[in-house]
Write an enzyme that holds these catalytic residues in place. Structure first.
Site, mmCIF file in Angstrom:
data_model
loop_
_atom_site.group_PDB
_atom_site.id
_atom_site.type_symbol
_atom_site.label_atom_id
_atom_site.label_comp_id
_atom_site.label_asym_id
_atom_site.label_seq_id
_atom_site.Cartn_x
_atom_site.Cartn_y
_atom_site.Cartn_z
ATOM 1 N N LYS A 32 0.843 -1.197 0.000
ATOM 2 C CA LYS A 32 0.000 0.000 0.000
ATOM 3 C C LYS A 32 0.876 1.243 0.000
ATOM 4 C CE LYS A 32 -2.416 1.579 3.681
ATOM 5 N NZ LYS A 32 -2.300 3.049 3.759
ATOM 6 N N ASP A 59 -3.413 4.249 -1.769
ATOM 7 C CA ASP A 59 -4.346 4.694 -0.724
ATOM 8 C C ASP A 59 -4.268 6.207 -0.546
ATOM 9 O OD1 ASP A 59 -6.144 4.672 1.381
ATOM 10 O OD2 ASP A 59 -4.621 4.151 2.873
ATOM 11 N N LYS A 61 -7.168 8.056 -0.707
ATOM 12 C CA LYS A 61 -8.486 8.430 -0.146
ATOM 13 C C LYS A 61 -9.054 9.667 -0.821
ATOM 14 C CE LYS A 61 -7.713 6.306 4.416
ATOM 15 N NZ LYS A 61 -6.283 5.928 4.400
ATOM 16 N N ASP A 64 -13.591 14.545 -3.482
ATOM 17 C CA ASP A 64 -13.653 15.833 -4.184
ATOM 18 C C ASP A 64 -14.902 15.824 -5.054
ATOM 19 O OD1 ASP A 64 -12.822 18.295 -5.504
ATOM 20 O OD2 ASP A 64 -10.769 17.765 -4.950
ATOM 21 N N THR A 123 -10.459 4.371 11.115
ATOM 22 C CA THR A 123 -10.338 3.616 12.372
ATOM 23 C C THR A 123 -9.803 4.473 13.521
ATOM 24 O OG1 THR A 123 -8.218 2.833 11.553
ATOM 25 C CG2 THR A 123 -10.076 1.326 11.354
ATOM 26 N N ARG A 214 2.849 -0.549 10.746
ATOM 27 C CA ARG A 214 3.917 -0.541 11.742
ATOM 28 C C ARG A 214 4.303 -1.903 12.291
ATOM 29 N NH1 ARG A 214 0.953 4.609 14.302
ATOM 30 N NH2 ARG A 214 -0.726 3.464 13.242
HETATM 31 O O1 C5P Z 1 0.697 1.108 11.039
HETATM 32 P P1 C5P Z 1 -0.726 0.638 10.909
HETATM 33 O O2 C5P Z 1 -0.823 -0.884 10.840
HETATM 34 O O3 C5P Z 1 -1.651 1.248 11.925
HETATM 35 O O4 C5P Z 1 -1.165 1.177 9.465
HETATM 36 C C1 C5P Z 1 -2.489 1.133 9.020
HETATM 37 C C2 C5P Z 1 -2.542 1.709 7.651
HETATM 38 O O5 C5P Z 1 -3.899 1.668 7.208
HETATM 39 C C3 C5P Z 1 -2.100 3.168 7.558
HETATM 40 O O6 C5P Z 1 -1.468 3.341 6.288
HETATM 41 C C4 C5P Z 1 -3.405 3.961 7.605
HETATM 42 O O7 C5P Z 1 -3.334 5.169 6.886
HETATM 43 C C5 C5P Z 1 -4.361 2.976 6.900
HETATM 44 N N1 C5P Z 1 -5.773 3.137 7.214
HETATM 45 C C6 C5P Z 1 -6.273 3.098 8.504
HETATM 46 N N2 C5P Z 1 -7.615 3.243 8.717
HETATM 47 C C7 C5P Z 1 -8.458 3.397 7.688
HETATM 48 C C8 C5P Z 1 -7.986 3.428 6.378
HETATM 49 C C9 C5P Z 1 -6.625 3.286 6.174
HETATM 50 O O8 C5P Z 1 -5.517 2.915 9.444
HETATM 51 N N3 C5P Z 1 -9.775 3.487 7.920
#
Ligand code: C5P
Length: 234
Positions: A32, A59, A61, A64, A123, A214
């Site tokens: 991603k 991603d 998002k 617009d 989230t 992460r």
């Molecule tokens: O590091 P982590 O596992 O929290 O990363 C989650 C990834 O998913 C990040 O790139 C974040 O921008 C993305 N994301 C999210 N919640 C959403 C949509 C995308 O955490 N609703």
């Protein structure tokens, strides 16, 4: 079973992203590319990751006016990404325009259209976040409402919190793909994620894809971390 792990390349430079991608590609299903990397490294990073043979989930998002989103989706389709995101809160006209643009551009360029994924409620958001922006202050109700609208608008995939998978699976057609961030095994910090499940729990609940950042890229050994997660869901 296909490998459902999508690793978020949330790193600031193309060099770091490419190094990480080369190291862990055999253990993951896709990468991603999000806002930080895309804004600093540009569309070339998509071409570089695609050149390794890996699938790319762009991603950004988009949210617009329909015409602008349609043009951005067309540009992403020409970059040959396999998935991309738009905000469902942009409404049905915007979502229809996005999906139509993906289909038409892919047809014109002879590629496969990317899966246009609708983002419902981030989230990181809580009921209080929804209340302060004037939405119904219940994340689950708001997710279901936006998910139904997305499906009616022709989207075949959604991004959702792991804790919403079960309710969504009861509400939306079974062929709609659910892409789920907010995955934590419990051993690592939750960071800013407020609603998490383990990889295994998310797959059992009905997730099609797991977005993991992460816990993999910040691990001492990212390849081993990805393999361990894959092992836990097989
Ligand atoms: O590091 P982590 O596992 O929290 O990363 C989650 C990834 O998913 C990040 O790139 C974040 O921008 C993305 N994301 C999210 N919640 C959403 C949509 C995308 O955490 N609703």
């Amino acid at each position: 079973m296909k490998n459902p792990i999508i690793v978020a390349l949330d790193v600031p430079t193309a060099e770091q992203a490419e190094r990480l991608a080369r190291e862990i590609a055999p253990a993951v299903g896709a990468f991603k590319i999000g806002k930080e990397l895309f804004v600093s490294a540009g569309p070339d990073i998509v071409r570089k990751i695609r050149a390794t043979g890996a699938s790319v989930f762009l991603d950004l998002k988009f949210h617009d006016i329909p015409n602008t989103v349609a043009k951005a989706v067309a540009a992403a389709t020409r970059l040959d990404v396999q998935m991309l995101t738009i905000h469902t809160s942009g409404g049905s006209e915007m979502m229809c325009a996005a999906d139509k643009s993906a289909q038409e551009t892919a047809k014109a360029t002879g590629t496969t259209a990317p899966l246009v994924l609708g983002v419902t409620v981030l989230t990181s958001a809580s009921n209080a976040t929804l209340a302060e922006i004037g939405c119904e202050p219940n994340t689950e109700n708001q997710v279901l409402r936006l998910a139904r609208l997305a499906v009616q608008s022709g989207l075949r995939g959604l991004v959702c919190s792991p804790l919403e998978i079960v309710a969504l699976r009861k509400t939306i057609p079974p062929d709609v793909q659910l892409v789920t961030p907010g995955i934590r095994s419990g051993a690592e910090p939750a960071d800013d994620q407020k609603r998490t499940l383990t990889p295994r729990e998310a797959i059992q609940a009905g997730a099609s894809w797991l977005v993991i950042g992460r816990p993999i890229y910040a691990a001492t050994n990212p390849r081993a971390a990805a393999e361990k997660i894959l092992e836990s869901i097989r």
